[in-house]
Design an enzyme around this catalytic site. Structure first.
Site, PDB file in Angstrom:
ATOM      1  N   ASP A   1      -7.016   4.438  -4.538  1.00  0.00           N
ATOM      2  CA  ASP A   1      -7.687   4.271  -3.235  1.00  0.00           C
ATOM      3  C   ASP A   1      -8.313   5.636  -2.955  1.00  0.00           C
ATOM      4  O   ASP A   1      -8.543   6.412  -3.906  1.00  0.00           O
ATOM      5  CB  ASP A   1      -6.673   3.842  -2.158  1.00  0.00           C
ATOM      6  CG  ASP A   1      -7.355   3.393  -0.852  1.00  0.00           C
ATOM      7  OD1 ASP A   1      -7.832   2.243  -0.794  1.00  0.00           O
ATOM      8  OD2 ASP A   1      -7.439   4.194   0.096  1.00  0.00           O
TER       9      ASP A   1
ATOM     10  N   LYS B   1       0.875  -1.189   0.000  1.00  0.00           N
ATOM     11  CA  LYS B   1       0.000   0.000   0.000  1.00  0.00           C
ATOM     12  C   LYS B   1       0.898   1.219   0.000  1.00  0.00           C
ATOM     13  O   LYS B   1       2.055   1.151   0.426  1.00  0.00           O
ATOM     14  CB  LYS B   1      -0.881   0.005   1.261  1.00  0.00           C
ATOM     15  CG  LYS B   1      -2.132   0.836   1.118  1.00  0.00           C
ATOM     16  CD  LYS B   1      -3.231   0.125   0.363  1.00  0.00           C
ATOM     17  CE  LYS B   1      -4.383   1.067   0.071  1.00  0.00           C
ATOM     18  NZ  LYS B   1      -5.554   0.368  -0.497  1.00  0.00           N
TER      19      LYS B   1
HETATM   20  P1  NDP Z   1     -12.938   7.743  -2.782  1.00  0.00           P
HETATM   21  O1  NDP Z   1     -11.894   8.756  -2.511  1.00  0.00           O
HETATM   22  O2  NDP Z   1     -13.402   7.517  -4.158  1.00  0.00           O
HETATM   23  O3  NDP Z   1     -14.214   8.025  -1.874  1.00  0.00           O
HETATM   24  C1  NDP Z   1     -14.141   8.066  -0.482  1.00  0.00           C
HETATM   25  C2  NDP Z   1     -15.468   8.580   0.034  1.00  0.00           C
HETATM   26  O4  NDP Z   1     -15.492   8.478   1.438  1.00  0.00           O
HETATM   27  C3  NDP Z   1     -15.719  10.042  -0.315  1.00  0.00           C
HETATM   28  O5  NDP Z   1     -17.095  10.222  -0.516  1.00  0.00           O
HETATM   29  C4  NDP Z   1     -15.244  10.781   0.921  1.00  0.00           C
HETATM   30  O6  NDP Z   1     -15.902  12.019   1.132  1.00  0.00           O
HETATM   31  C5  NDP Z   1     -15.627   9.796   1.998  1.00  0.00           C
HETATM   32  N1  NDP Z   1     -14.686   9.912   3.129  1.00  0.00           N
HETATM   33  C6  NDP Z   1     -13.350   9.730   3.099  1.00  0.00           C
HETATM   34  N2  NDP Z   1     -12.821   9.948   4.296  1.00  0.00           N
HETATM   35  C7  NDP Z   1     -13.848  10.267   5.094  1.00  0.00           C
HETATM   36  C8  NDP Z   1     -13.945  10.596   6.450  1.00  0.00           C
HETATM   37  N3  NDP Z   1     -12.853  10.638   7.243  1.00  0.00           N
HETATM   38  N4  NDP Z   1     -15.188  10.847   6.940  1.00  0.00           N
HETATM   39  C9  NDP Z   1     -16.278  10.786   6.135  1.00  0.00           C
HETATM   40  N5  NDP Z   1     -16.244  10.500   4.845  1.00  0.00           N
HETATM   41  C10 NDP Z   1     -15.047  10.235   4.335  1.00  0.00           C
HETATM   42  O7  NDP Z   1     -12.359   6.364  -2.164  1.00  0.00           O
HETATM   43  P2  NDP Z   1     -12.820   4.880  -2.485  1.00  0.00           P
HETATM   44  O8  NDP Z   1     -14.283   4.835  -2.697  1.00  0.00           O
HETATM   45  O9  NDP Z   1     -11.900   4.341  -3.496  1.00  0.00           O
HETATM   46  O10 NDP Z   1     -12.447   4.146  -1.115  1.00  0.00           O
HETATM   47  C11 NDP Z   1     -13.373   4.038  -0.041  1.00  0.00           C
HETATM   48  C12 NDP Z   1     -12.929   2.933   0.890  1.00  0.00           C
HETATM   49  O11 NDP Z   1     -12.883   1.685   0.164  1.00  0.00           O
HETATM   50  C13 NDP Z   1     -11.531   3.091   1.500  1.00  0.00           C
HETATM   51  O12 NDP Z   1     -11.532   2.493   2.788  1.00  0.00           O
HETATM   52  C14 NDP Z   1     -10.660   2.257   0.578  1.00  0.00           C
HETATM   53  O13 NDP Z   1      -9.470   1.830   1.202  1.00  0.00           O
HETATM   54  C15 NDP Z   1     -11.595   1.093   0.301  1.00  0.00           C
HETATM   55  N6  NDP Z   1     -11.294   0.311  -0.894  1.00  0.00           N
HETATM   56  C16 NDP Z   1     -11.241   0.902  -2.134  1.00  0.00           C
HETATM   57  C17 NDP Z   1     -10.977   0.155  -3.258  1.00  0.00           C
HETATM   58  C18 NDP Z   1     -11.018   0.733  -4.620  1.00  0.00           C
HETATM   59  O14 NDP Z   1     -10.948  -0.055  -5.586  1.00  0.00           O
HETATM   60  N7  NDP Z   1     -11.169   2.034  -4.786  1.00  0.00           N
HETATM   61  C19 NDP Z   1     -10.666  -1.287  -3.139  1.00  0.00           C
HETATM   62  C20 NDP Z   1     -10.844  -1.836  -1.809  1.00  0.00           C
HETATM   63  C21 NDP Z   1     -11.108  -1.034  -0.753  1.00  0.00           C
HETATM   64  P3  NDP Z   1     -15.561  13.322   0.250  1.00  0.00           P
HETATM   65  O15 NDP Z   1     -16.287  13.084  -1.054  1.00  0.00           O
HETATM   66  O16 NDP Z   1     -16.081  14.453   1.019  1.00  0.00           O
HETATM   67  O17 NDP Z   1     -14.075  13.303   0.101  1.00  0.00           O
END
Ligand code: NDP
Length: 453
Positions: free
Chosen positions: A168, A128
């Protein structure tokens, strides 16, 4: 030494040698504790000191990233790549750009990635990386200059048979494009050194959708095993990024009703079902706030984060049958678990990495709520990343339907593996134990085969 004492000794050493890395410790504690029945049955893992070996990354790279903002001022961030395990294949795992990123967060994500990748049944190791850079509020040019500066160091440490990062939080198609372009500029080579690439130049069909779709496929398998199905279920989803959007899209196409999404500023509750096109327009195209969603859909409610009492999240207080935490780590706490149980939730299916706190998991399990753990439920993203690597290596391009069919089969296989392993080790229905033991066994056996290196 009894297995229980060995586990506690290794956990104690993590606290001493990695002080303050709370998320890493939390992830290690969950995995190690669930390995107890395996270690008691098969002493070879203790004889070979596998736990002590597996909790230390093979390599940790930390570097300075200097980039120039639009005002011409130099800015400084930290970059990380933690190459945890190459036992099963090239290092594989995403890059996260978020101000909260530190070594402990990257280590927790990298550690989880080892077992998740093993569970997919594909040949990929665990890693990572990321930076405490915040893409929010930055212009496209600033993001581009940051990505270029980040790659100026990272390119030395990656390669298509060595380490292949992906996206991510905060790293989507735009960032992958800038990172790839700089790698190509620096090396003069067009190689599959990143996944999540644009479909126009080396990306795979279904990679964008894979984590969200895979999470829903996993939930469907889990529900089927209990004589239920996702169709007709009221679902709450947190997050509004890549994972959340494609979870919502797949839920709708399978006849479920996803009624929420959230971002770092607030939650949307739309009882009739979230409109995916509106959500994509706000988040993928305009990079805006969810406040806009309620303006466009007057039958939806917007609950700003600051209007919700501390210690819980509005999204988990919305009645649902299935909850899909899909935003970030430790976003579903004990307070939230109590709300979910009192509202009759049947299943919590983790789309994000480690989104549920240990206390919340304990409470949910005690109250009979089914639980799909992240390293199994969200493995669809990395699985399709590996399919992207396979397509790049063979210069092929598979159709959306072909990759989706493979994704579905992989998610079913992951569920079956976790389910049968949990039963075999005396914890029927406990997919946390099943996923941890199955993932660990695969890596640990290969480590023994490869000798003490
Ligand atoms: P994105 O950046 O696309 O989206 C993250 C979302 O979560 C956004 O809407 C963001 O809000 C919100 N968010 C992030 N941090 C916080 C916080 N501290 N409090 C509240 N809301 C928050 O990321 P992903 O969708 O790619 O990833 C989401 C999760 O899934 C993570 O845990 C990641 O590790 C996991 N994951 C992702 C994979 C992938 O293929 N992308 C694969 C496997 C796991 P805002 O829009 O305001 O920034």
């Amino acid at each position: 030494m009894p297995a229980r004492e060995y586990i506690e000794a290794v956990l104690h050493e993590i606290q001493v040698h990695s002080p303050g890395q709370v998320e890493f410790y939390q992830a290690a504690e969950e995995v190690l504790h669930s390995l107890l029945p395996l270690l008691e049955e098969e002493p070879k893992y203790m004889d070979q000191n596998i736990l002590r070996r597996i909790v230390v990354p093979e390599r940790t790279i930390i570097f300075r990233v200097i980039w120039t903002d639009d005002a011409g001022k130099p800015r400084i961030n930290l970059g990380y790549r933690v190459q945890f395990s190459s036992t099963l294949g090239p290092y594989k795992g995403g890059l996260r750009f978020h101000p909260s990123v530190n070594l402990g967060i990257i280590k927790f994500l990298g550690f989880e990635q080892i077992f998740k990748n093993a569970l997919t049944g594909l040949s990929i190791g665990g890693a990572k990386g990321g930076s405490n850079f915040d893409p929010k509020g930055k212009s496209d040019n600033e993001v581009m200059r940051f990505c270029q500066a980040f790659m100026n160091e990272l390119y030395r440490h990656i390669g298509q048979t060595h380490d292949v990062p992906a996206g991510d939080i905060g790293v989507g198609a735009r960032e992958i494009g800038y990172l790839f372009g700089q790698y190509k500029k620096l090396t003069g080579r067009f190689e599959g050194i990143l996944t999540g690439k644009n479909l126009r130049w080396g990306g795979s069909n279904t990679r964008r959708e894979a984590t969200g779709y895979g999470s829903v496929y996993f939930a469907e398998n889990l529900l089927n095993a209990h004589g239920e199905e996702i169709k007709g279920k009221i679902c709450t989803v947190s997050g509004a990024g890549n994972v959340a959007i494609y979870t919502i899209e797949k839920l709708r196409s399978m006849g479920a009703v996803p009624v929420s999404c959230s971002d770092s500023k607030g939650t949307v509750h739309h009882p009739g079902g979230i409109n995916v096109e509106t959500l994509k327009a706000i988040k993928e195209v305009n990079r805006g706030s969810l406040e806009e969603y309620a303006r466009l859909h007057p039958d939806a409610t917007y609950i700003p984060l600051h209007e919700y009492p501390e210690g819980g999240h509005a999204v988990w207080n919305i009645p649902c049958d299935v909850a899909f935490p899909s935003a970030t780590q430790n976003e579903l706490t004990l307070v939230d678990a109590r709300h979910l149980v009192s509202n009759g939730c049947q299943l919590v299916n983790e789309g994000a990495n480690m989104p549920t706190t240990p206390e919340a998991i304990n409470y949910l399990q005690k109250h009979g709520v089914l639980f799909g753990p992240a390293k199994a439920a969200n493995a669809g993203g990395v699985a399709v990343s590996q399919l992207e690597m396979a397509q790049n290596a063979s210069m092929e391009h598979w159709s959306f339907a072909e990759v989706d069919t493979r994704l579905f089969a992989i998610m079913k296989n992951i569920f079956d593996t976790a389910h049968t392993t949990a039963e075999a080790y005396g914890s029927p229905g406990n997919l946390i134990v099943g996923a941890n033991i199955a993932g660990f066994k695969k890596v640990a056996d290969a480590m023994i085969d490869q000798g003490a290196v």
